[in-house]
Scaffold this motif. Structure first.
Motif, PDB file in Angstrom:
ATOM      1  N   GLU A 189       8.370 -11.522 -11.911  1.00  0.00           N
ATOM      2  CA  GLU A 189       7.134 -11.911 -12.582  1.00  0.00           C
ATOM      3  C   GLU A 189       6.241 -10.681 -12.735  1.00  0.00           C
ATOM      4  O   GLU A 189       6.114  -9.888 -11.805  1.00  0.00           O
ATOM      5  N   ASP A 190       5.637 -10.548 -13.869  1.00  0.00           N
ATOM      6  CA  ASP A 190       4.719  -9.443 -14.118  1.00  0.00           C
ATOM      7  C   ASP A 190       3.619  -9.947 -15.041  1.00  0.00           C
ATOM      8  O   ASP A 190       3.663  -9.766 -16.253  1.00  0.00           O
ATOM      9  N   ILE A 191       2.638 -10.618 -14.450  1.00  0.00           N
ATOM     10  CA  ILE A 191       1.525 -11.189 -15.199  1.00  0.00           C
ATOM     11  C   ILE A 191       0.259 -10.497 -14.729  1.00  0.00           C
ATOM     12  O   ILE A 191      -0.153 -10.659 -13.584  1.00  0.00           O
ATOM     13  N   PRO A 192      -0.352  -9.684 -15.570  1.00  0.00           N
ATOM     14  CA  PRO A 192      -1.515  -8.904 -15.128  1.00  0.00           C
ATOM     15  C   PRO A 192      -2.660  -9.781 -14.658  1.00  0.00           C
ATOM     16  O   PRO A 192      -2.875 -10.886 -15.167  1.00  0.00           O
ATOM     17  N   GLU A 193      -3.404  -9.272 -13.681  1.00  0.00           N
ATOM     18  CA  GLU A 193      -4.650  -9.871 -13.213  1.00  0.00           C
ATOM     19  C   GLU A 193      -4.474 -11.320 -12.764  1.00  0.00           C
ATOM     20  O   GLU A 193      -5.304 -12.186 -13.040  1.00  0.00           O
ATOM     21  N   LEU A 194      -3.381 -11.583 -12.048  1.00  0.00           N
ATOM     22  CA  LEU A 194      -3.140 -12.943 -11.572  1.00  0.00           C
ATOM     23  C   LEU A 194      -2.795 -12.953 -10.080  1.00  0.00           C
ATOM     24  O   LEU A 194      -3.521 -13.513  -9.272  1.00  0.00           O
ATOM     25  N   HIS A 195      -1.668 -12.324  -9.718  1.00  0.00           N
ATOM     26  CA  HIS A 195      -1.218 -12.311  -8.326  1.00  0.00           C
ATOM     27  C   HIS A 195      -0.558 -10.969  -8.006  1.00  0.00           C
ATOM     28  O   HIS A 195      -0.254 -10.175  -8.895  1.00  0.00           O
ATOM     29  N   LEU A 196      -0.289 -10.768  -6.710  1.00  0.00           N
ATOM     30  CA  LEU A 196       0.453  -9.609  -6.228  1.00  0.00           C
ATOM     31  C   LEU A 196       1.880 -10.010  -5.909  1.00  0.00           C
ATOM     32  O   LEU A 196       2.160 -11.159  -5.565  1.00  0.00           O
ATOM     33  N   ASN A 197       2.790  -9.044  -5.992  1.00  0.00           N
ATOM     34  CA  ASN A 197       4.116  -9.244  -5.418  1.00  0.00           C
ATOM     35  C   ASN A 197       4.180  -8.519  -4.070  1.00  0.00           C
ATOM     36  O   ASN A 197       3.209  -7.889  -3.641  1.00  0.00           O
ATOM     37  N   GLY A 198       5.322  -8.594  -3.411  1.00  0.00           N
ATOM     38  CA  GLY A 198       5.435  -7.988  -2.090  1.00  0.00           C
ATOM     39  C   GLY A 198       5.200  -6.481  -2.100  1.00  0.00           C
ATOM     40  O   GLY A 198       4.521  -5.943  -1.220  1.00  0.00           O
ATOM     41  N   ARG A 199       5.752  -5.803  -3.090  1.00  0.00           N
ATOM     42  CA  ARG A 199       5.561  -4.353  -3.168  1.00  0.00           C
ATOM     43  C   ARG A 199       4.089  -4.010  -3.366  1.00  0.00           C
ATOM     44  O   ARG A 199       3.570  -3.072  -2.756  1.00  0.00           O
ATOM     45  N   GLU A 200       3.418  -4.771  -4.214  1.00  0.00           N
ATOM     46  CA  GLU A 200       2.008  -4.488  -4.476  1.00  0.00           C
ATOM     47  C   GLU A 200       1.144  -4.772  -3.248  1.00  0.00           C
ATOM     48  O   GLU A 200       0.165  -4.058  -2.987  1.00  0.00           O
TER      49      GLU A 200
END
Length: 250
Positions: A189-200
């Motif tokens: 998933e790569d949706i700006p300004e919504l959530h983080l992933n584990g790496r982020e």
């Protein structure tokens, strides 16, 4: 400070956990951060219904606030002694209206304010009991806040729901424990300004110089082991997954 994870599932409850809700205690003061789906029942494992001193709502998505409707019932229609005294409830602008609409059949338009002393969040600083709290707006489709909670030289940072942003790093700077959402899967998933992933989440903890990272708000459809692995790839400190009922001394 003592942090108890009341609920840590994202978007909707899992079989193992209610949605976002975290109890923070110090010097006999009980502060609840968020009260998502299922949290009110779980809260009673850790705290009496009328023992909370204040509530912080990071934003008004249901998985962070909807059980406030049930909590209104518990306080307003209290069986013994009449309505409970009003406690401070901090949330984004429009919190009272949002909860009244969600409840749907309140006796009158102001009855929630009889048991909840609604106060509007904005970026800045506030004092609740023994806690010094810094709030800042984070990156989410609705008005949403993260929190930095300080007491006796120790710091807890909570991301709320957010995509990568500078405000998050400021809130988490040097935190003893960084409770950070990791809803998305890196590469999926790569949706700006919504959530983080584990790496982020790991990147944010590293950039902020946080001492410990706890990943939370992982939806039932996301593999938490993958997000834990991804966070460990970008953060060298101790990192673990939040689980319902976990207790941290900070």
């Amino acid at each position: 400070m003592k942090l108890t994870v009341v609920g840590c599932s994202g978007s909707f409850p899992s079989a193992e956990s209610a949605c976002s809700s975290y109890l923070v205690e110090a010097d006999g003061f009980r502060l609840l951060i968020d009260m998502g789906n299922g949290a009110l029942g779980e809260l009673q494992r850790h705290c009496g219904l009328y023992d909370l001193d204040a509530v912080l709502l990071s934003h008004l998505h249901a998985d962070h606030c909807i059980d406030m409707c049930g909590y209104f019932v518990a306080r307003y229609y209290r069986h013994d002694g009449g309505p409970a005294a009003a406690i401070p409830v901090y949330g984004p602008e429009g919190t009272e209206r949002r909860l009244s609409i969600a409840y749907g059949d309140v006796p009158d338009e102001k009855c929630m304010s009889e048991v909840f002393d609604f106060r509007t969040l904005e970026p800045g600083n506030l004092r609740l009991g023994p806690f010094s709290i810094t709030t800042d707006q984070v990156s989410h489709p609705v008005e949403a806040y993260g929190f930095r909670i300080e007491h006796d030289g120790r710091t807890l940072a909570y991301s709320g729901d957010t995509g990568p942003c500078d405000a998050l790093l400021g809130l988490a700077a040097g935190a003893d424990l960084f409770l950070c959402e990791a809803s998305f899967t890196y590469g999926k998933e790569d949706i700006p300004e919504l959530h983080l992933n584990g790496r982020e989440a790991g990147d944010a903890a590293t950039a902020a110089g946080a001492s410990r990272l706890v990943l939370t708000h992982i939806p039932p459809w996301t593999n938490p082991a993958v997000n834990l692995r991804d966070a460990q790839a970008t953060y060298d400190g101790p990192v673990e997954l939040a689980v319902s009922g976990a207790v941290y001394e900070i």
